[in-house]
Write an enzyme that holds these catalytic residues in place. Sequence first.
Site, PDB file in Angstrom:
ATOM      1  N   SER A  27       0.828  -1.209   0.000  1.00 56.06           N
ATOM      2  CA  SER A  27       0.000   0.000   0.000  1.00 56.06           C
ATOM      3  C   SER A  27       0.862   1.258   0.000  1.00 56.06           C
ATOM      4  O   SER A  27       1.853   1.346   0.709  1.00 56.06           O
ATOM      5  CB  SER A  27      -0.973   0.011   1.171  1.00 56.06           C
ATOM      6  OG  SER A  27      -0.447  -0.698   2.247  1.00 56.06           O
ATOM      7  N   HIS A  58      -8.436  -1.200   4.296  1.00 59.44           N
ATOM      8  CA  HIS A  58      -7.636  -1.804   3.243  1.00 59.44           C
ATOM      9  C   HIS A  58      -8.215  -1.546   1.872  1.00 59.44           C
ATOM     10  O   HIS A  58      -8.309  -2.440   1.037  1.00 59.44           O
ATOM     11  CB  HIS A  58      -7.399  -3.292   3.505  1.00 59.44           C
ATOM     12  CG  HIS A  58      -6.442  -3.492   4.632  1.00 59.44           C
ATOM     13  ND1 HIS A  58      -5.079  -3.438   4.470  1.00 59.44           N
ATOM     14  CD2 HIS A  58      -6.651  -3.671   5.945  1.00 59.44           C
ATOM     15  CE1 HIS A  58      -4.492  -3.591   5.641  1.00 59.44           C
ATOM     16  NE2 HIS A  58      -5.428  -3.737   6.562  1.00 59.44           N
ATOM     17  N   HIS A  80      -3.495  -9.263   3.440  1.00 56.98           N
ATOM     18  CA  HIS A  80      -2.481 -10.025   4.179  1.00 56.98           C
ATOM     19  C   HIS A  80      -3.147 -11.126   5.004  1.00 56.98           C
ATOM     20  O   HIS A  80      -4.286 -10.980   5.440  1.00 56.98           O
ATOM     21  CB  HIS A  80      -1.716  -9.110   5.148  1.00 56.98           C
ATOM     22  CG  HIS A  80      -1.057  -7.938   4.501  1.00 56.98           C
ATOM     23  ND1 HIS A  80      -1.728  -6.774   4.217  1.00 56.98           N
ATOM     24  CD2 HIS A  80       0.213  -7.748   4.082  1.00 56.98           C
ATOM     25  CE1 HIS A  80      -0.897  -5.921   3.642  1.00 56.98           C
ATOM     26  NE2 HIS A  80       0.281  -6.489   3.550  1.00 56.98           N
ATOM     27  N   TYR A  82      -2.530 -11.840   8.037  1.00 54.02           N
ATOM     28  CA  TYR A  82      -2.813 -11.399   9.415  1.00 54.02           C
ATOM     29  C   TYR A  82      -4.166 -10.706   9.538  1.00 54.02           C
ATOM     30  O   TYR A  82      -4.695 -10.559  10.638  1.00 54.02           O
ATOM     31  CB  TYR A  82      -1.696 -10.492   9.969  1.00 54.02           C
ATOM     32  CG  TYR A  82      -1.493  -9.182   9.243  1.00 54.02           C
ATOM     33  CD1 TYR A  82      -2.388  -8.124   9.374  1.00 54.02           C
ATOM     34  CD2 TYR A  82      -0.384  -8.998   8.422  1.00 54.02           C
ATOM     35  CE1 TYR A  82      -2.198  -6.930   8.706  1.00 54.02           C
ATOM     36  CE2 TYR A  82      -0.174  -7.801   7.757  1.00 54.02           C
ATOM     37  CZ  TYR A  82      -1.092  -6.775   7.899  1.00 54.02           C
ATOM     38  OH  TYR A  82      -0.901  -5.597   7.224  1.00 54.02           O
ATOM     39  N   GLU A  83      -4.746 -10.285   8.398  1.00 55.10           N
ATOM     40  CA  GLU A  83      -6.062  -9.646   8.459  1.00 55.10           C
ATOM     41  C   GLU A  83      -7.161 -10.668   8.745  1.00 55.10           C
ATOM     42  O   GLU A  83      -8.277 -10.282   9.093  1.00 55.10           O
ATOM     43  CB  GLU A  83      -6.373  -8.950   7.126  1.00 55.10           C
ATOM     44  CG  GLU A  83      -5.460  -7.779   6.827  1.00 55.10           C
ATOM     45  CD  GLU A  83      -5.645  -7.274   5.405  1.00 55.10           C
ATOM     46  OE1 GLU A  83      -6.784  -7.215   4.924  1.00 55.10           O
ATOM     47  OE2 GLU A  83      -4.629  -6.952   4.771  1.00 55.10           O
ATOM     48  N   ALA A 110       7.316  -4.003   2.066  1.00 61.69           N
ATOM     49  CA  ALA A 110       8.186  -3.418   3.089  1.00 61.69           C
ATOM     50  C   ALA A 110       8.663  -4.567   3.967  1.00 61.69           C
ATOM     51  O   ALA A 110       7.926  -5.532   4.182  1.00 61.69           O
ATOM     52  CB  ALA A 110       7.406  -2.414   3.927  1.00 61.69           C
ATOM     53  N   MET A 205       5.512  -9.613   5.993  1.00 58.51           N
ATOM     54  CA  MET A 205       4.236 -10.304   6.214  1.00 58.51           C
ATOM     55  C   MET A 205       3.440 -10.496   4.931  1.00 58.51           C
ATOM     56  O   MET A 205       2.205 -10.567   4.966  1.00 58.51           O
ATOM     57  CB  MET A 205       3.409  -9.527   7.247  1.00 58.51           C
ATOM     58  CG  MET A 205       4.131  -9.310   8.569  1.00 58.51           C
ATOM     59  SD  MET A 205       3.184  -8.270   9.691  1.00 58.51           S
ATOM     60  CE  MET A 205       4.420  -7.863  10.940  1.00 58.51           C
ATOM     61  N   SER A 206       4.117 -10.556   3.785  1.00 57.40           N
ATOM     62  CA  SER A 206       3.382 -10.669   2.512  1.00 57.40           C
ATOM     63  C   SER A 206       4.218 -11.401   1.475  1.00 57.40           C
ATOM     64  O   SER A 206       5.167 -12.108   1.808  1.00 57.40           O
ATOM     65  CB  SER A 206       3.034  -9.265   2.003  1.00 57.40           C
ATOM     66  OG  SER A 206       4.202  -8.594   1.567  1.00 57.40           O
ATOM     67  N   ASN A 229      13.256  -0.991   8.319  1.00 53.75           N
ATOM     68  CA  ASN A 229      13.714  -0.974   9.724  1.00 53.75           C
ATOM     69  C   ASN A 229      14.652  -2.155   9.936  1.00 53.75           C
ATOM     70  O   ASN A 229      14.602  -3.138   9.189  1.00 53.75           O
ATOM     71  CB  ASN A 229      12.505  -1.113  10.661  1.00 53.75           C
ATOM     72  CG  ASN A 229      11.701  -2.367  10.391  1.00 53.75           C
ATOM     73  OD1 ASN A 229      10.928  -2.420   9.430  1.00 53.75           O
ATOM     74  ND2 ASN A 229      11.905  -3.389  11.188  1.00 53.75           N
ATOM     75  N   HIS A 241       5.319   0.896  14.242  1.00 52.94           N
ATOM     76  CA  HIS A 241       4.706   0.891  12.912  1.00 52.94           C
ATOM     77  C   HIS A 241       4.837   2.255  12.240  1.00 52.94           C
ATOM     78  O   HIS A 241       5.063   2.336  11.034  1.00 52.94           O
ATOM     79  CB  HIS A 241       3.245   0.462  13.022  1.00 52.94           C
ATOM     80  CG  HIS A 241       2.569   0.294  11.698  1.00 52.94           C
ATOM     81  ND1 HIS A 241       3.068  -0.547  10.713  1.00 52.94           N
ATOM     82  CD2 HIS A 241       1.461   0.871  11.180  1.00 52.94           C
ATOM     83  CE1 HIS A 241       2.279  -0.470   9.649  1.00 52.94           C
ATOM     84  NE2 HIS A 241       1.299   0.380   9.904  1.00 52.94           N
TER      85      HIS A 241
HETATM   86  N1  HPA Z   1       8.905  -7.552  10.421  1.00 51.67           N
HETATM   87  C1  HPA Z   1       7.872  -7.992   9.657  1.00 51.67           C
HETATM   88  N2  HPA Z   1       7.323  -7.276   8.707  1.00 51.67           N
HETATM   89  C2  HPA Z   1       7.818  -6.037   8.474  1.00 51.67           C
HETATM   90  C3  HPA Z   1       8.880  -5.526   9.232  1.00 51.67           C
HETATM   91  C4  HPA Z   1       9.458  -6.322  10.249  1.00 51.67           C
HETATM   92  O1  HPA Z   1      10.405  -5.937  10.950  1.00 51.67           O
HETATM   93  N3  HPA Z   1       9.120  -4.270   8.732  1.00 51.67           N
HETATM   94  C5  HPA Z   1       8.235  -4.062   7.730  1.00 51.67           C
HETATM   95  N4  HPA Z   1       7.445  -5.130   7.570  1.00 51.67           N
END
Ligand code: HPA
Length: 266
Positions: A27, A58, A80, A82-83, A110, A205-206, A229, A241
């Site tokens: 996104s 979403h 995702h 997790y949703e 990401a 997570m994707s 990160n 986040h």
């Molecule tokens: N972990 C899982 N998913 C993520 C992270 C992370 O550190 N950063 C961005 N998406």
Amino acid sequence: MPEPEPKTFLPEAFFEAPIDCGLILGSGWGDVLRPETVHAEVPYADLPGYGASTVAGHAGKLLLMTLAGRRVAAFCGRRHWYEGCPMDQIVWPVDCLRRLGVRSLLLTNAAGGLNPDFAPGTLMVLTDHINLSGISPLRGPLREGWGPRFPDMSAVYDPDYADLLAAAGGPATRRGVYAFSVGPAYETPAEIRTWRLLGADAVGMSTVPEAVVAHACGMRVAALSCVTNAAAGISAKRLAHAEVLAAAEAAKPHMAETVTRFVAAL
Ligand code: HPA
């Protein structure tokens, strides 16, 4: 119930000429592309089987565009695991692209960096993945057009596309292995240490469900992570986040240039 044919819910523009490439973009990254022309825009709510989710926040859209001279179908925003939605919904865009005859797919995400050399802002071309979820999007009756029952996964990410993508990202672009973590909690430092030992360079997570289905279907797949990160315990900082979002935002121009140059090079 069989899926409705794309002709029944997509505008005519999708069928006027072959589509050179599909994109499934995390996104936010769809907004920064600078296409020459947008031929059609379809809100996810109008995609039967995909837009039906009741999960708030979403929203997304499918764009048909000319980007770098190519006809591109871009899913802007994804669902995702997790949703709480089923796998069929997560991989719905891949199946839609398959039914549209698309043979090339680029996925973006990401990710957290496990490789200590991958500072926030680093772009990583996926060379392989580790599916830590224990779940497969191919589970269930074999679906027509989804390849063999036991598809080979020795080269999910097309090596030639990985080279194009690395060249598109510029000299600072790295390559590595992506680990699929189900989320939505970020990982613990012990998990991250373990997965680093297993060979993961980034975690997110994707992407893995989509890549598995696309490869099984015979598409050529490329995928790009933006490291937003340091993963848990890699730096002394706690994960927030908001910081992940801010890093993704800062990387938008570079991501957009990379995606555009990749599409141009196809
Ligand atoms: N972990 C899982 N998913 C993520 C992270 C992370 O550190 N950063 C961005 N998406």
